[in-house]
Design a protein around this motif. Structure first.
Motif, short mmCIF file in Angstrom:
data_model
loop_
_atom_site.label_atom_id
_atom_site.label_comp_id
_atom_site.label_asym_id
_atom_site.label_seq_id
_atom_site.Cartn_x
_atom_site.Cartn_y
_atom_site.Cartn_z
N UNK A 107 0.83 -1.26 0.09
CA UNK A 107 0.18 0.16 0.03
C UNK A 107 0.76 1.21 0.02
N UNK A 108 2.13 1.19 0.32
CA UNK A 108 3.11 2.31 0.33
C UNK A 108 3.06 3.12 -0.90
N UNK A 135 0.72 -5.35 2.85
CA UNK A 135 2.06 -5.00 3.29
C UNK A 135 2.53 -3.58 2.89
N UNK A 136 3.46 -3.30 3.77
CA UNK A 136 4.26 -1.82 3.62
C UNK A 136 5.42 -2.08 3.06
N UNK A 153 10.03 4.89 7.91
CA UNK A 153 10.60 3.95 8.87
C UNK A 153 9.39 2.83 9.14
N UNK A 154 10.02 1.82 9.71
CA UNK A 154 8.85 0.59 9.93
C UNK A 154 7.59 1.04 10.62
N UNK A 155 7.64 1.81 11.82
CA UNK A 155 6.61 2.10 12.69
C UNK A 155 5.66 2.93 11.75
N UNK A 156 6.27 4.10 11.22
CA UNK A 156 5.70 5.05 10.35
C UNK A 156 4.91 4.41 9.13
N UNK A 157 5.45 3.36 8.78
CA UNK A 157 4.64 2.77 7.43
C UNK A 157 3.28 2.24 8.21
N UNK A 158 3.48 1.68 9.65
CA UNK A 158 1.86 1.37 9.85
C UNK A 158 1.27 2.44 10.50
#
Lengths: 453, 453
Positions: A107-108, A135-136, A153-158
């Motif tokens: 989705x990014x 997935x991101x 960053x990983x958490x920002x992607x969520x």
């Protein structure tokens, strides 16, 4: 009576998928991934085997962490070349009636308005047999290909993902009433405009003002898969996922993740049983244990260690080309301070792996276990894993395609059926109905709050 | 001997396409657009009729210019609901061997890296039978659905499109050498990394740094369609298009556009014959002239004037709901100062249209002519149009689907074959090869300069 064991097939629109080097095996046909006939034949095989579905992986970039270049990935066809997964589904759906399709879509980089339309289109064309693996991404190479210096960053992607879901849920569930399409010839009204409303969203990451372009489809929101195992990923799955795909090499790694995932559902007010958990596994089954072991040895002879470590490097962010094949790798960390071996050794500290062992393990079907033997031997192993980990079934990777799948259908499925652990027929209906008994998301799911009253 | 007349079919993943209201006709099946079987049957019909291809229209927004709301579009199913066109193609390709597929895809909202992968995937799966109709959109509703206040200005959109083409050409033509895939089992090399290079682009609108994810496909760049008739659009077509789709109601409107288009090719250093021009048309053919006229009357009885004017309002930006049905419309201008009737009356000043006449004309197949009669009558009309306009053939819209296409295949095609104006068999090979004699773009095309040496 124990519940049926759920089986999914795991593949990708590329050569070899998670068995790098095995494209050199004389019976492997995965290099035919560009042929529609290859995929329609596979779909028919899986439907014959009453599989829940075919789960299609995807990544948008190339594995260029190993030695800092895409060269090893290209040489070994380690998930490159890699074509779009979604475009395989219509042809496979046209030759099947029950098989589900889980499609990985990052989705990014996909505008939500367009992604929502694509999934609605597929949900309609397949009669409600489509799922989205949310997935991101994990490859910086994908971000660079999209014009960004690196991925978020990983958490920002969520965080972005959370807002993204609100937008697509509103399009799928909230724009059209169930009875908006009236197709009334006498009055000349195809859609009742009073029963369609625009979605208006203004958030930190997305803005949108428009009606969903598609009329209501059998499932509305596609069946939702997720595969993250980080705390943020698990929380996301606990909130959104209807099926989760876990990968770990042993029961000791997988069991606590299953428990934590089900707890996460409960924390979000959902029934912990409202998620179907598939563990990654590869099955090598033959008439006898000895024949299956011989086949495994034959497969292993074709593993590319470099290809396997290229995948591991991409998955973990650690450049395995810098490590000696005999080095132990438990404590190697990537730039983000995450252990490269998290997914292999966490919760299984008793075992220390060398780089070579990692390569040989990953080389057949990726990080999951390999179950080898006669049908009864493999069935025992699957039943044992389910009993001891709490998973509902398996996402079966292939060593050699389509041989690994045809063997599972022809040999393993009848064995499981004989034990009363596998369906004897595949029910009609949507993918969600098959897995949950209902075609629409329940009231406990966050999408339901965006549904038209 | 005169060259063969080229025939394409024109459809859309929606109800009625360009014949608003005719979904009420008892034989119309276009409301089955959500069924794969509907599309695979249509593809088989067109392949049987030796059509060049099926051309799939698309828009990303909803027609909400009429009365300032999407209500009329919804009521009349005027291109809404509307599903994704690309996802129809794999299923149709799986049941055909020769038919081409032209897919409309708006580049304004699709990241070029992902669009390039989608078309490469389809080019591979179809054996090189895919084309891209390059559009930049015309509906502000699409921009709003994408989170923008309105779409970019018309000419700016073409500037973006020009840069977009440079990026996707570089991915399709420049990233992988023809012989990059070696699949050498003995050496264990699937792709030679020396023969794959990253595309690096930094422009005002796009940035990208990455290899194309797909290996070389039969056509590389998909066959390129374009449909713009503005000066900027024609210039773009002159530089890029291999086939152009023109729509106008009469020879007087279409002929000068064909001439201007071919001049534009010459201005860009291309052979004026290096573009195949299809004119929009609807054919209503039956055993006798009288039977065909009766059928036209029957079709006309089902036109929705409101639906037709909803489409016209979206195409032109003029709200036709404000005009009396008997008003003349030659001089009505939209906000951009463009005449609403440009596409109908320009170069045909002798004819004045009322709003009602516009609705009745647009209601059967859109802006193009309607050819009605026995096979010989229609064939005479097609031959006359070609002789007097310089088009190569026709993009056939339907009045009633699939009846309009099955009638053309069963009645018109044999008549044209009998006159030596239509192929007797469809050659194998790529779409580009069928239309131009070569599978790759020629040196005179701008994509060629981005090819690997």
């Amino acid at each position: 009576m124990a519940p049926p064991i759920r089986l999914n097939a795991f593949a990708m629109n590329c050569v070899g998928h998670q068995s790098p080097g095995l494209w050199r095996h004389p019976r492997d046909r995965s290099a035919e991934y560009g042929s529609l006939a290859y995929w329609t034949e596979l779909a028919r095989t899986l439907e014959r085997g009453l599989f829940d579905g075919l789960f299609l992986a995807d990544v948008l970039g190339v594995y260029d962490v190993y030695a800092g270049s895409p060269a090893a990935a290209l040489r070994n066809a380690a998930q490159v070349p890699l074509a779009d997964p979604m475009l395989l589904v219509p042809a496979m759906a046209a030759v099947t009636e029950r098989l589900g399709f889980g499609i990985t879509c990052n989705l990014s980089y996909e505008p939500p308005y367009l992604l929502a339309r694509r999934f609605s289109t597929l949900d309609q064309l397949t009669g409600g047999r489509v799922g989205w693996n949310i997935v991101t991404g994990y490859l910086d190479s994908a971000a660079r290909a999209m014009g960004l210096p690196r991925q978020a960053a990983h958490d920002d992607r969520y965080d972005v993902a959370e807002e993204y879901m609100q937008v697509v849920y509103a399009l799928w569930e909230g724009s059209w009433a169930d009875d908006a399409v009236v197709a009334d010839r006498a009055r000349g009204v195809f859609v009742d405009p009073e029963r369609v409303r625009a979605v208006r969203h203004e958030g930190p990451h997305f803005r949108l003002d428009g009606i969903h372009l598609c009329a209501p489809t059998p499932q509305r929101t596609p069946f939702l898969y997720q595969a993250g195992t980080s705390p943020k990923g698990r929380d996301f799955a606990g909130r959104h996922a209807e099926a989760v795909f876990l990968s770990g090499p042993s029961e000791a790694v997988v069991a606590p993740r299953v428990a934590a995932l089900r707890q996460s559902l409960a924390a979000h007010g959902r029934d912990p049983g409202d998620v179907t958990v598939y563990a990654l596994a590869t099955v090598i089954v033959a008439g006898t244990d000895a024949a299956a072991e011989a086949r495994l040895a034959e497969y292993r002879a074709h593993i590319s260690d470099e290809g396997a470590l290229t995948l591991m490097s991409g998955w973990t962010g650690v450049d395995f080309s810098r490590l000696d094949l005999d080095a132990e790798v438990r404590h190697v960390e990537n730039d983000a301070g995450r252990s490269a071996m998290d997914n292999i050794t966490r919760a299984d500290p008793g075992r220390v792996w060398t780089v070579r062992e990692v390569a040989r393990h990953v080389g057949i079907g990726g990080i999951g276990p390999v179950f080898v033997g006669a049908p009864a031997t493999v069935a025992d192993a699957l039943e044992g894993w389910i009993a001891r980990t709490g998973v509902d079934g398996f996402n079966l990777a292939y060593a050699v395609a389509p041989e690994s799948f045809t063997d599972a259908v022809d040999l393993l499925v009848p064995e499981l059926q004989g034990r009363g652990r596998y369906p004897l027929a595949s029910p009609a209906g949507t993918l969600r109905a098959r897995l949950t008994g209902r075609s629409r998301l329940p009231a406990s799911h966050p999408a339901a709050s965006l549904r038209r009253g």
